[in-house]
Enzyme design. Structure first.
Site, PDB file in Angstrom:
ATOM      1  N   GLY A   6      41.786  41.857  38.163  1.00  0.00           N
ATOM      2  CA  GLY A   6      40.392  41.424  38.241  1.00  0.00           C
ATOM      3  C   GLY A   6      40.246  39.909  38.225  1.00  0.00           C
ATOM      4  O   GLY A   6      39.128  39.400  38.337  1.00  0.00           O
ATOM      5  N   TYR A  29      44.009  41.817  50.373  1.00  0.00           N
ATOM      6  CA  TYR A  29      44.882  42.679  51.180  1.00  0.00           C
ATOM      7  C   TYR A  29      45.615  43.688  50.281  1.00  0.00           C
ATOM      8  O   TYR A  29      46.263  43.314  49.320  1.00  0.00           O
ATOM      9  CB  TYR A  29      45.885  41.823  51.962  1.00  0.00           C
ATOM     10  CG  TYR A  29      46.621  42.630  52.986  1.00  0.00           C
ATOM     11  CD1 TYR A  29      45.983  43.017  54.159  1.00  0.00           C
ATOM     12  CD2 TYR A  29      47.937  43.050  52.768  1.00  0.00           C
ATOM     13  CE1 TYR A  29      46.643  43.798  55.102  1.00  0.00           C
ATOM     14  CE2 TYR A  29      48.592  43.822  53.707  1.00  0.00           C
ATOM     15  CZ  TYR A  29      47.943  44.189  54.866  1.00  0.00           C
ATOM     16  OH  TYR A  29      48.593  44.967  55.791  1.00  0.00           O
ATOM     17  N   ALA A  85      37.604  29.865  50.111  1.00  0.00           N
ATOM     18  CA  ALA A  85      38.035  29.617  48.730  1.00  0.00           C
ATOM     19  C   ALA A  85      39.329  30.368  48.462  1.00  0.00           C
ATOM     20  O   ALA A  85      39.503  31.509  48.907  1.00  0.00           O
ATOM     21  CB  ALA A  85      36.942  30.077  47.757  1.00  0.00           C
ATOM     22  N   GLU A  98      34.594  45.007  44.369  1.00  0.00           N
ATOM     23  CA  GLU A  98      33.210  44.557  44.598  1.00  0.00           C
ATOM     24  C   GLU A  98      32.370  44.766  43.333  1.00  0.00           C
ATOM     25  O   GLU A  98      31.528  43.926  42.996  1.00  0.00           O
ATOM     26  CB  GLU A  98      32.593  45.310  45.793  1.00  0.00           C
ATOM     27  CG  GLU A  98      33.391  45.169  47.096  1.00  0.00           C
ATOM     28  CD  GLU A  98      34.604  46.087  47.170  1.00  0.00           C
ATOM     29  OE1 GLU A  98      34.812  46.899  46.237  1.00  0.00           O
ATOM     30  OE2 GLU A  98      35.350  45.995  48.162  1.00  0.00           O
ATOM     31  N   GLY A 129      37.249  48.239  40.527  1.00  0.00           N
ATOM     32  CA  GLY A 129      36.791  48.188  41.915  1.00  0.00           C
ATOM     33  C   GLY A 129      36.376  46.762  42.212  1.00  0.00           C
ATOM     34  O   GLY A 129      35.534  46.201  41.500  1.00  0.00           O
ATOM     35  N   ASP A 158      38.801  38.690  41.444  1.00  0.00           N
ATOM     36  CA  ASP A 158      37.362  38.991  41.515  1.00  0.00           C
ATOM     37  C   ASP A 158      36.569  38.025  40.627  1.00  0.00           C
ATOM     38  O   ASP A 158      35.457  37.637  40.962  1.00  0.00           O
ATOM     39  CB  ASP A 158      37.098  40.440  41.100  1.00  0.00           C
ATOM     40  CG  ASP A 158      37.876  41.404  41.979  1.00  0.00           C
ATOM     41  OD1 ASP A 158      38.064  41.090  43.165  1.00  0.00           O
ATOM     42  OD2 ASP A 158      38.304  42.455  41.477  1.00  0.00           O
TER      43      ASP A 158
END
Ligand SMILES: O=C(O)C(=O)C[C@H](O)[C@H](O)COP(=O)(O)O
Length: 338
Positions: free
Chosen positions: A278, A171, A238, A39, A37, A281
């Site tokens: 990931g 996206y 960024a 976030e 996930g 992230d």
């Protein structure tokens, strides 16, 4: 001293199921499980770097949901604002790429507890209490109408409390296409609340309906300036520039634009990739870490590049690296440390 108040992360936490090696999804009779996930990955990454991170989410009130909460808590994330409710936990299947075969994601998250939770059920007073920042991504509004409304409500609640919002475009075409969605309107609304945006010239081009004709770094600067003009709250954009040679070997540069300046790192060869999921992230983790440490565009871009490069070496969605790992990477020297 960086700010010790927590950053709130709002989004869905899922389990990722993937074959152990480079097998096709159903070629194998065993699947590995990781918590995923977008976030939650950034929350975990920042917690491992010593920052206070609070996850705002909803999971199934069963063994799977409880395991997700335990895992995040074990990694130092504040899970007191994760609701456990009857229903199902979102899942996704990852078939990792190899050589010239690309990785594939199959989502199995429709009607998860998070997706079906009405926007009015979230308690923003509690979620945002004492926070220095709210982090959102473009995945939450893509999940469905409830979470699109909830993402907008979260950004508005942060705005009303003077809490800055960071937004990672992320996206996900397959999610937006699964319902009667209007990505451009929703994403424009969300980015209107953000002071930090993770997105490249292509994302900005789609949002603004503008074509940027330049090349390389010039085109990215042109796109950043157009975004700064369109979104008055934005202070930092960024992005990474990624060249995929094959599934195991990518060349990555990191770029940070502020209203005053733009800095792009040299390209770094990331070979021997263990797990690419990931990595975006982890880049966001590094950039937010750089910002929290008071870094300029260059320091922030370099922290983003270091964290994303490190993540490629680690199985699972989340970056689990500490400040010591980051310092060791920055010092260089890849042989065994002993
Ligand atoms: O796709 C989703 O909805 C997820 O949240 C699953 C993954 O954890 C992130 O997608 C990883 O994102 P990247 O860092 O861009 O590779």
């Amino acid at each position: 001293m960086s700010d010790s108040r927590p950053i709130a992360f709002f989004g869905e936490v899922m389990l990722r199921l993937s074959p152990p090696g480079r097998e096709l999804l159903l070629q194998t009779n065993a699947l590995q499980i990781h918590v995923g996930g977008a976030e939650a990955n950034v929350a975990t990454g920042l917690a491992c770097l010593g920052h206070a991170a609070r996850m705002v989410s909803a999971v199934a009130d069963n063994q799977l949901g409880h395991a997700v909460i335990r895992e995040l808590r074990g990694r130092g994330v504040d899970t007191s604002t994760i609701a456990a409710e009857p229903g199902r936990l979102g899942l996704y299947f990852l078939q990792p790429g190899a050589g010239l075969r690309a990785s594939e994601v199959v989502y199995d998250r429709a009607h998860s507890v998070f997706a079906d939770r009405p926007a009015a059920a979230w308690d923003w007073d509690k979620a945002l209490d004492g926070c220095q920042r709210l982090h959102l991504s473009g995945i939450t509004p893509a999940i469905g109408p409830n979470s699109a409304d909830a993402a907008i409500a979260a950004a508005e609640a942060a705005g009303a409390r003077g809490i800055p919002v960071s937004f990672d475009g992320n996206y996900r075409a397959r999610l937006w296409e699964a319902w009667d969605s209007d990505p451009r309107t929703v994403l424009t609304q969300l980015i209107g609340h953000a002071d930090v945006l993770f997105g490249n010239h292509r994302d900005i081009s789609l949002l603004l309906g503008t074509h940027f004709s330049g090349d390389g770094a010039d085109r990215r600067r042109e796109a950043a300036e157009a975004a700064f003009a369109a979104f008055p709250k934005l202070q930092l954009i960024a992005s990474t520039a990624r060249h995929v040679d094959d599934a195991d070997s990518h060349r990555i540069a990191a770029r940070v634009d502020t209203r005053a300046e733009g800095y792009q790192t040299p390209e770094l060869l990331v070979a021997g990739i263990v797990d690419r999921l990931g990595a975006g992230d982890a880049f966001a983790t590094g950039v937010l870490h750089g910002l929290l440490e008071g870094g300029d565009a260059q320091a922030t871009a370099q922290a983003g590049l270091a964290m994303t490069a490190l993540k490629h070496s680690l199985p699972g969605d989340a970056s689990l690296f500490t400040r010591a790992d980051l310092a060791a990477f920055t010092e260089g020297g890849m042989d065994v440390r002993r």
